[in-house]
Design a protein around this motif. Structure first.
Motif, PDB file in Angstrom:
ATOM      1  N   LEU A 201       0.837  -1.042  -0.271  1.00 18.31           N
ATOM      2  CA  LEU A 201      -0.037  -0.038  -0.048  1.00 18.31           C
ATOM      3  C   LEU A 201       0.932   1.263  -0.124  1.00 18.31           C
ATOM      4  O   LEU A 201       2.035   1.315   0.624  1.00 18.31           O
ATOM      5  CB  LEU A 201      -1.081   0.015   1.145  1.00 18.31           C
ATOM      6  CG  LEU A 201      -1.903  -1.446   1.407  1.00 18.31           C
ATOM      7  CD1 LEU A 201      -2.918  -0.933   2.748  1.00 18.31           C
ATOM      8  CD2 LEU A 201      -2.687  -1.293   0.226  1.00 18.31           C
ATOM      9  N   PRO A 202       0.395   2.295  -0.647  1.00 18.70           N
ATOM     10  CA  PRO A 202       1.186   3.420  -0.608  1.00 18.70           C
ATOM     11  C   PRO A 202       1.257   4.319   0.646  1.00 18.70           C
ATOM     12  O   PRO A 202       0.242   4.064   1.431  1.00 18.70           O
ATOM     13  CB  PRO A 202       0.602   4.637  -1.664  1.00 18.70           C
ATOM     14  CG  PRO A 202      -0.807   3.792  -1.594  1.00 18.70           C
ATOM     15  CD  PRO A 202      -0.817   2.380  -1.510  1.00 18.70           C
ATOM     16  N   GLY A 209       5.839   3.641   8.875  1.00 19.72           N
ATOM     17  CA  GLY A 209       5.706   2.116   8.829  1.00 19.72           C
ATOM     18  C   GLY A 209       5.131   1.879   7.276  1.00 19.72           C
ATOM     19  O   GLY A 209       4.867   2.832   6.415  1.00 19.72           O
ATOM     20  N   ALA A 210       5.158   0.353   7.105  1.00 18.94           N
ATOM     21  CA  ALA A 210       4.859  -0.032   5.754  1.00 18.94           C
ATOM     22  C   ALA A 210       3.427  -0.821   6.005  1.00 18.94           C
ATOM     23  O   ALA A 210       3.149  -1.493   6.992  1.00 18.94           O
ATOM     24  CB  ALA A 210       5.795  -0.908   5.096  1.00 18.94           C
ATOM     25  N   GLU A 211       2.721  -1.075   4.868  1.00 17.41           N
ATOM     26  CA  GLU A 211       1.536  -1.934   5.088  1.00 17.41           C
ATOM     27  C   GLU A 211       1.619  -2.792   3.634  1.00 17.41           C
ATOM     28  O   GLU A 211       1.739  -2.463   2.686  1.00 17.41           O
ATOM     29  CB  GLU A 211       0.226  -0.833   5.209  1.00 17.41           C
ATOM     30  CG  GLU A 211       0.164  -0.559   6.657  1.00 17.41           C
ATOM     31  CD  GLU A 211      -1.404  -0.180   6.880  1.00 17.41           C
ATOM     32  OE1 GLU A 211      -1.583   0.137   7.963  1.00 17.41           O
ATOM     33  OE2 GLU A 211      -2.032   0.303   5.905  1.00 17.41           O
ATOM     34  N   LEU A 212       0.804  -4.074   3.834  1.00 14.58           N
ATOM     35  CA  LEU A 212       0.690  -5.011   3.002  1.00 14.58           C
ATOM     36  C   LEU A 212      -0.848  -5.486   2.856  1.00 14.58           C
ATOM     37  O   LEU A 212      -1.358  -5.462   4.103  1.00 14.58           O
ATOM     38  CB  LEU A 212       1.602  -6.227   2.921  1.00 14.58           C
ATOM     39  CG  LEU A 212       3.045  -5.920   2.872  1.00 14.58           C
ATOM     40  CD1 LEU A 212       3.744  -7.256   3.045  1.00 14.58           C
ATOM     41  CD2 LEU A 212       3.545  -5.107   1.453  1.00 14.58           C
ATOM     42  N   ALA A 296      -2.964   1.680  -5.487  1.00 13.53           N
ATOM     43  CA  ALA A 296      -2.974   3.166  -5.230  1.00 13.53           C
ATOM     44  C   ALA A 296      -4.096   3.667  -4.289  1.00 13.53           C
ATOM     45  O   ALA A 296      -5.026   2.975  -4.123  1.00 13.53           O
ATOM     46  CB  ALA A 296      -3.100   3.832  -6.698  1.00 13.53           C
ATOM     47  N   LEU A 297      -3.942   4.763  -3.844  1.00  9.55           N
ATOM     48  CA  LEU A 297      -4.879   5.252  -2.682  1.00  9.55           C
ATOM     49  C   LEU A 297      -5.482   6.523  -3.202  1.00  9.55           C
ATOM     50  O   LEU A 297      -4.696   7.594  -3.838  1.00  9.55           O
ATOM     51  CB  LEU A 297      -4.177   5.730  -1.593  1.00  9.55           C
ATOM     52  CG  LEU A 297      -4.713   6.272  -0.285  1.00  9.55           C
ATOM     53  CD1 LEU A 297      -4.373   5.629   0.949  1.00  9.55           C
ATOM     54  CD2 LEU A 297      -4.995   7.616  -0.267  1.00  9.55           C
ATOM     55  N   ALA A 298      -6.760   6.765  -3.152  1.00  8.30           N
ATOM     56  CA  ALA A 298      -7.609   8.016  -3.536  1.00  8.30           C
ATOM     57  C   ALA A 298      -8.825   7.918  -2.629  1.00  8.30           C
ATOM     58  O   ALA A 298      -8.767   7.374  -1.953  1.00  8.30           O
ATOM     59  CB  ALA A 298      -7.738   7.803  -5.013  1.00  8.30           C
ATOM     60  N   ARG A 299      -9.170   9.336  -2.539  1.00  7.65           N
ATOM     61  CA  ARG A 299     -10.168   9.726  -1.565  1.00  7.65           C
ATOM     62  C   ARG A 299     -11.345  10.393  -2.417  1.00  7.65           C
ATOM     63  O   ARG A 299     -11.178  11.032  -3.234  1.00  7.65           O
ATOM     64  CB  ARG A 299      -9.805  10.557  -0.731  1.00  7.65           C
ATOM     65  CG  ARG A 299      -8.473   9.708   0.206  1.00  7.65           C
ATOM     66  CD  ARG A 299      -7.903  10.771   1.474  1.00  7.65           C
ATOM     67  NE  ARG A 299      -7.295  10.323   2.307  1.00  7.65           N
ATOM     68  CZ  ARG A 299      -5.914  10.304   2.260  1.00  7.65           C
ATOM     69  NH1 ARG A 299      -5.292  10.688   0.922  1.00  7.65           N
ATOM     70  NH2 ARG A 299      -5.334   9.372   3.051  1.00  7.65           N
TER      71      ARG A 299
END
Length: 1015
Positions: A201-202, A209-212, A296-299
């Motif tokens: 995840l971005p 930290g990081a996320e999967l 990708a992350l959007a809102r």
């Protein structure tokens, strides 16, 4: 019984070993070309010119268009005097990864960003347009280049004076991202019926930290299909006095919104908050950019003018509007009306909308039970580099079994034993209530039992009847309080008024109890209606609260309520969902008005069979629990008695400090920080009887707990000139909202730290001469008391302000508890024998005995851990399998995905300061302290006998945290403010557990770029 527990935490195998990685990095843009700064400062006065360029808007766009980039925030300006943090690079990518922004992609992105650097009316300013063209041409001729950064240390750090690891800021992102990329190279995680395939995840510059996240999974629960994904968070943390930082793996569940409302035919998105959507494009968004396997992350945010939802552009200028994207975002209306067609596998862009509790109920359970969590962790451990190892397993520390207190809550099994235990509990409450009444009287003991009054303010006959019964049950009272003998009818209850209530009375050997019953009439329980003539939402709300507060105070005073004699009242209110907007909820105004009249309050919600409320069947339990909580507010508490004998000082008392903060999106939307302190002292008479007092900072004395709670209401009033709040509003949801700048935030925090320092010095002075353990909470208090931070604290010293750290007073011990906030407590499980499922054992835990003791002498270990028993309401098998799908006897596919997991927090107990006999130059007077004994006492304080389940925190800290319900900042009488406030007031559902409430220590400084905006 489980002998050991294992944590999903990892550090360098040995001090001196190394874990390095090579990166390519890009400096901040002001280092590219001098003309960019000239462009940004166009039209500014000389004193307002900025030395750096704002990147916050572009950072957000990168999360969507270039999710492989690791974006770093600008170095933070220290709150108080001190050297600024070292300059860092802006972006990082692993040296082995392809260029995420090759020439054309970089040029297109920067061109769109350049247009956001000028004044709001820049499109009509010829001079700015000329500078913009020149800057764009200059960038085209020489685009910024990635620089090689080799041999970056990911976990090797310096140490503080206290011997604690001090990671560099960039290590919190680089180390976690590197481990995440290694995990992505593993084969998929197999489970019965399928496998998990993870993607990264971005993460934004402020995401530590990081996320999967796995692919979306579909399960049928209650004849409907529900979707979720498995989430892995990797974060970097430190532990007091440990020179090695550690990485934590946290497993969780992310649930997806897939069921539109039947009325609107689209997903129920909140109006005042942006909603996160994860996208999986099939081609790169930017032409020429390499393909990415990351989400990708959007809102999505509400467009108030069009009354619809649109993709957030991350800023008012709209970087995304200036880009020509290769791929198309999903149409918001289609996504919200047909969310299932976008989720899972399929052609084109895939999109998943994150579910939030405000959208309604989701039938997929949360979390993982220990056995499956252990399986997932063991799979991820295959990706660890050779230089990393799991932290040592913990073993049981001092104390027998689970480390229960001496007066542990009994567990009767037969009906006769249960009845006897109920009689003992209710008598103990009456004895405690009588003792607190005598303490509050401040006078000589009168002959006979004391008199205690309580009040019932009801709105429905069902609640009235049930509340009377449960009051008698909670205190073991026989009869109906004389109602039958006095021929009291329903009409008498309905017609009761102030000065003429229905009074029920019970006489016992310990105490005489009276219950004054009145209907909450005259509209005092109705919704708040702000005066339209009052300008500003904040001022109108404050005026409505003040008016209801005055009316209720007068109404109760007419019934004889006296602020000098605190009592408890059970008040019936309607469910919060019936009040629209949420600021119309009168609960907080009722609490304030009752407090002004000397009444502590507990609330019970009117029963309803409405599908959104559905609480009619739980009325008996809810009223019983409310009465018990009300009695606790009166100081009716049972203190867990330690089992440590002479290892702890005689007459040891416990003090706790809590930093209470109500944000402006709280009930009254006015910010206020207030430190509070509670002192618990065991009384000589009775098992577990204790005097609970709170610190009255105005009078400089400890006062009974009820008086302390009521006094907080007056202390919490704030003046309009103090109307500032160190929180950043949701830019996407409310782009026109006034922003608190970083400078204001730091100034406000510096002032609060000075106030906290003075408060602590007064409290500590009052504790001298009596053996005391001062209990603090890491996430709650370290922002305002920096000495509690891992990077500042030193063994057996204390520092409350600017003065140098000094030794503890002879009678003082300092303990810090760390709870679940910020994933700072590692996930864990009890190690089972081969072939058996891992479990959740309760107990007091320490390092392995061989590591703790050398040649029979106590080690210098200061950090211990506490877990408690699972409450009876969470009878879930530790072997719960959320992932597997199986065919049952009927041939149908079934799963356990709908069952929520429950895992007790591994609470960290750090004995920061005590008096060990380990310094020959400064011998300890009397018997030296044993840090493990002090830590075990904290563990036992979580097991209060008068609570059905163990507490998240030691009892004194729990009591201090509960005081925040009375710190509701309101304007002083006669004051008004013209500040326009956002309509975001909402009840915090986690206030009953202080460890789950918002922690000030987890907040971050607002972006200083807010100060660079043009007027």
């Amino acid at each position: 019984m489980y002998k050991n527990i294992r944590r999903s935490a990892y550090h360098l195998a040995e001090e001196g070993t190394s874990w390095t990685e090579d990166f390519h990095a890009l400096p901040f843009p002001e280092h590219w070309h001098a003309g960019l700064l000239e462009l940004h400062n166009h039209g500014r006065d000389e004193e307002k010119r900025q030395p750096s360029l704002p990147t916050r808007r572009l950072d957000g766009v990168l999360q969507t268009l270039a999710p492989d980039v690791i974006v770093r925030p600008r170095p933070r300006i220290p709150v108080e005097s001190g050297p600024p943090a070292a300059e860092d690079f802006w972006m990082y990518v692993p040296a082995s990864a392809p260029d995420p922004l090759p020439g054309r992609s970089m040029q297109q992105l920067l061109d769109a960003w350049l247009r956001t650097l000028g004044p709001k009316d820049s499109a009509h300013d010829p001079r700015f347009r000329s500078l913009l063209l020149a800057s764009s041409t200059e960038l085209k001729q020489k685009l910024p280049e990635w620089q090689p950064v080799t041999g970056v240390e990911l976990l090797t750090t310096t140490t503080t004076r206290g011997g604690t690891a001090a990671p560099e800021p960039r290590q919190f992102q680089l180390a976690t991202d590197t481990l995440a990329r290694r995990i992505l190279t593993l084969d998929p995680f197999p489970f019965e019926g399928g496998e998990l395939r993870f993607r990264a995840l971005p993460r934004g510059p402020r995401d530590q930290g990081a996320e999967l996240m796995s692919q979306p999974l579909c399960r049928t629960v209650k004849r409907k299909e529900w979707w979720f994904s498995v989430l892995l968070n990797i974060s970097l943390h430190t532990t007091p006095f440990d020179p090695r930082p550690r990485l934590h793996l946290h497993w969780g569940v992310r649930r997806w919104a897939t069921h539109p409302r039947t009325t609107t035919k689209r997903l129920n998105l909140p109006y005042r908050e942006a909603t996160t959507v994860y996208l999986r494009p099939t081609i790169p968004w930017l032409p020429g950019a390499p393909a990415t396997e990351r989400y990708a992350l959007a809102r999505l945010r509400r467009d108030r003018a069009a009354d619809t939802f649109v993709w957030s552009e991350n800023d008012t200028a709209g970087i995304l509007r200036g880009l020509s994207l290769a791929g198309n975002f999903p149409d918001p209306e289609q996504l919200l009306t047909e969310p299932v067609s976008w989720i899972g596998e399929g052609r084109g862009v895939r999109a998943s909308v994150v579910h939030s509790t405000r959208m309604g109920k989701h039938e997929i359970g949360t979390g993982f039970m220990p056995n499956q969590r252990a399986q997932l962790t063991e799979w991820a451990e295959q990706a660890l580099p050779e230089t990393l190892t799991r932290v040592p397993d913990l073993t049981r520390g001092r104390g027998k079994g689970i480390g229960a207190p001496q007066n542990r809550r009994p567990k009767p099994r037969t009906d006769e034993a249960k009845k006897a235990e109920l009689l003992r509990e209710t008598q103990a409450r009456r004895v405690a209530l009588a003792a607190q009444a005598r303490i509050a009287a401040h006078g000589p003991d009168r002959a006979g039992p004391p008199m205690v009054e309580a009040r019932l303010l009801w709105q429905s006959p069902e609640v009235r009847s049930e509340a009377v019964q449960q009051f008698a049950k909670a205190l073991g009272l026989d009869g109906d309080g004389g109602a039958s003998a006095a021929h009291v009818t329903d009409r008498d209850f309905d017609e009761a008024t102030p000065g003429a209530p229905v009074i029920l009375e019970w006489r016992t050997a310990e105490v005489t109890l009276r219950l004054r019953c009145m209907p909450l009439a005259e509209g005092l329980g109705d919704r708040l209606v702000p005066d339209a003539a009052v300008k500003g939402k904040g001022a109108a709300l404050a005026a409505a609260v003040a008016e209801r507060r005055r009316a209720l105070r007068a109404w109760l005073r007419a019934d004889g309520a006296d602020p000098s004699r605190p009592e408890v009242a059970l008040v019936e209110v309607a469910h919060r969902s019936t009040f629209r907007p949420v600021s119309a909820d009168p609960k907080f105004a009722i609490r304030l008005g009752c407090a002004d009249a000397g009444l502590l309050t507990q609330f019970v919600v009117t029963p309803s069979i409405d599908r959104q409320i559905d609480n009619a069947d739980s009325l008996d339990h809810r009223t019983y629990s409310s009465w018990l909580d009300g009695l606790r507010q009166l100081g009716v508490r049972v203190l867990p008695q330690h089992t440590l004998g002479e290892d702890l000082p005689d007459s040891l008392q416990y003090a706790a400090v809590w930093m209470v903060k109500r944000r402006k999106d709280g009930p009254t939307r006015l910010p206020k920080h207030l430190p509070v302190a509670v002192l618990v002292t065991q009384l000589p008479a009775g098992e577990g009887l204790a005097a609970v007092r709170g610190w009255d900072d105005t009078a400089g004395v400890w006062v009974p707990y009820p008086q302390f709670l009521l006094g907080l209401v007056k202390q919490a009033e704030v003046a309009p000139e103090a109307f500032t709040e160190p929180e950043t509003p949701d830019d996407d949801a409310c782009p026109d909202a006034p922003r608190v700048t970083g400078k204001q935030w730091r100034s406000n925090l510096a002032q609060q730290r000075r106030e906290t320092s003075a408060f602590l010095q007064r409290v500590l002075h009052s504790l001298r001469g009596q053996p005391t353990v001062l209990i603090t909470h890491a996430q709650n208090s370290r922002l305002h008391w920096p000495w509690l931070q891992d990077g500042q604290t030193e063994r057996d010293l204390i520092k409350t302000g600017h003065a140098p750290a000094g030794r503890l007073d002879d009678e003082l011990r300092l303990v810090r508890v760390r709870g679940c906030g910020g994933r700072e407590s590692a996930q864990w499980w009890g190690l089972a024998d081969p072939g058996k499922p891992h479990g959740q054992p309760a107990g007091f835990w320490a390092q392995d005995a061989q590591q703790r003791y050398v040649d029979g002498a106590s080690s210098r270990e200061r950090v211990f851990y506490s877990t408690t028993e699972r409450p009876g309401t969470h009878a879930i098998s530790p072997a719960l399998d959320r992932l597997a799908t199986r065919v049952n006897a009927a041939g149908n596919l079934t799963s356990q995905a709908g069952t929520s997991a429950w895992n007790p927090t591994l609470v960290e107990i750090a004995v920061l300061g005590c008096h060990e006999d380990d310094d020959w130059a400064a011998p300890v007077p009397g018997m030296p302290d044993d840090p493990e004994a002090l830590a075990l006492a904290m563990h036992q304080l979580r097991q209060a006998p008068d609570y059905a389940a163990a507490l998240s925190l030691p009892l004194p800290l729990h009591l201090a945290g509960l005081a925040q319900a009375y710190v509701l900042p309101t304007l002083g009488d006669g004051d008004r403010t013209s500040n326009e406030e956002l309509d975001t007031a909402a009840e915090n559902p986690s206030t009953e557990d202080p460890d789950l409430a918002d922690a000030a220590g987890l907040s971050t400084t607002p972006d200083d770029e807010a100060e660079t905006a043009h007027d």
